[in-house]
Design a protein around this motif. Structure first.
Motif, PDB file in Angstrom:
ATOM      1  N   ARG A   1       0.944  -1.340  -0.010  1.00 18.30           N
ATOM      2  CA  ARG A   1       0.010   0.025   0.092  1.00 18.30           C
ATOM      3  C   ARG A   1       0.649   1.411   0.018  1.00 18.30           C
TER       4      ARG A   1
ATOM      5  N   CYS B   1      -7.922  -3.087  -3.407  1.00 18.71           N
ATOM      6  CA  CYS B   1      -6.594  -2.915  -3.798  1.00 18.71           C
ATOM      7  C   CYS B   1      -6.507  -2.626  -5.405  1.00 18.71           C
TER       8      CYS B   1
ATOM      9  N   ARG C   1      -1.571   5.377  -1.136  1.00 18.09           N
ATOM     10  CA  ARG C   1      -2.680   5.474  -0.350  1.00 18.09           C
ATOM     11  C   ARG C   1      -3.901   5.938  -0.980  1.00 18.09           C
TER      12      ARG C   1
ATOM     13  N   CYS D   1      -5.241   2.468  -3.322  1.00 16.64           N
ATOM     14  CA  CYS D   1      -5.391   1.410  -2.434  1.00 16.64           C
ATOM     15  C   CYS D   1      -5.880   1.947  -1.038  1.00 16.64           C
TER      16      CYS D   1
ATOM     17  N   PRO E   1      -0.888  -2.190   5.378  1.00 16.96           N
ATOM     18  CA  PRO E   1      -0.880  -0.910   5.721  1.00 16.96           C
ATOM     19  C   PRO E   1       0.305  -0.386   6.639  1.00 16.96           C
TER      20      PRO E   1
ATOM     21  N   HIS F   1      -3.376  -6.661   2.311  1.00 22.41           N
ATOM     22  CA  HIS F   1      -2.702  -5.146   2.439  1.00 22.41           C
ATOM     23  C   HIS F   1      -1.973  -5.040   3.816  1.00 22.41           C
TER      24      HIS F   1
END
Length: 208
Positions: free
Chosen positions: A181, A192, A184, A187, A201, A199
């Motif tokens: 990711r 996604c 930002r 995704c 993050p 993911h």
């Protein structure tokens, strides 16, 4: 004495788009929150056993056991409850004391909870080895039915790992299902842009 959790305003019918085409999947959200109580493994095991009350199936969609003193050994009780929650979608275990020995337990939870959408494991004690094992388990256990699915939101930042940005890129290369990711905007928690199933993050961001 600890009181039983009560139904909150979040225990309402929620509709979440599970595909970019806008198809809605509705479910009755029910949250069990035992957060911020400083419970150790034995205390949590007793509380979870009390909550299940001998039932074969529980209808919780979210378990929040964050900000306690759970270790990897304490995850056995968590597994037992998760096995009774076939519709579990969110598991919050951040800010505990879980280390690499708990990676296998996370994989077992994913094996039983096929609708999982979020797993929060930040601020624990996983090293690179544990994080790699958890991602491998997610890659192995998550269902794939050929359509665009909501990616698993797997929070693993703020553990005992240096150069997390390098780790995230390594995991992207190793597993085609993983997205770090880095973008930002494209995704999001629900989609996604690369079509990946997992993911990670914030892992790509190096701790400040």
């Amino acid at each position: 004495l600890h009181s039983f959790p009560t139904r909150r305003s979040s225990d309402l019918l929620k509709a979440r788009p599970s595909s970019p085409c806008g198809r809605q999947e509705s479910y009755q959200a029910k949250v069990l929150k035992i957060s911020g109580r400083g419970m150790d493994d034995d205390e949590m095991a007793w509380k979870l056993k009390e909550t299940a009350s001998g039932e074969d199936t529980c209808d919780y969609t979210e378990l929040d056991l964050s900000r306690n003193g759970l270790t990897s050994a304490g995850l056995r009780a968590v597994i037992r409850l998760c096995q009774c929650c076939p519709e579990l979608r969110v598991l919050k275990l951040f800010s505990n004391r879980i280390d690499d020995e708990g990676a296998e337990a996370i994989g077992e939870i994913l094996r039983h909870c096929r609708s999982m959408e979020e797993v929060h494991l930040s601020h624990n004690r996983f090293t690179r080895r544990g994080i790699e094992a958890i991602v491998a388990a997610a890659d192995r256990e998550l269902p794939r039915d050929g359509r665009q699915q909501r990616p698993l939101w797997l929070r693993l930042e703020h553990n005992d790992v240096e150069r997390t940005d390098e780790l995230a890129k390594t995991l992207e290369r190793r597993f085609r299902s993983v997205c770090g990711r880095s973008d930002r905007l494209l995704c999001t928690p629900r989609l996604c842009a690369k079509g990946c199933r997992i993911h990670l993050p914030f892992l790509i961001e190096r701790p400040k």
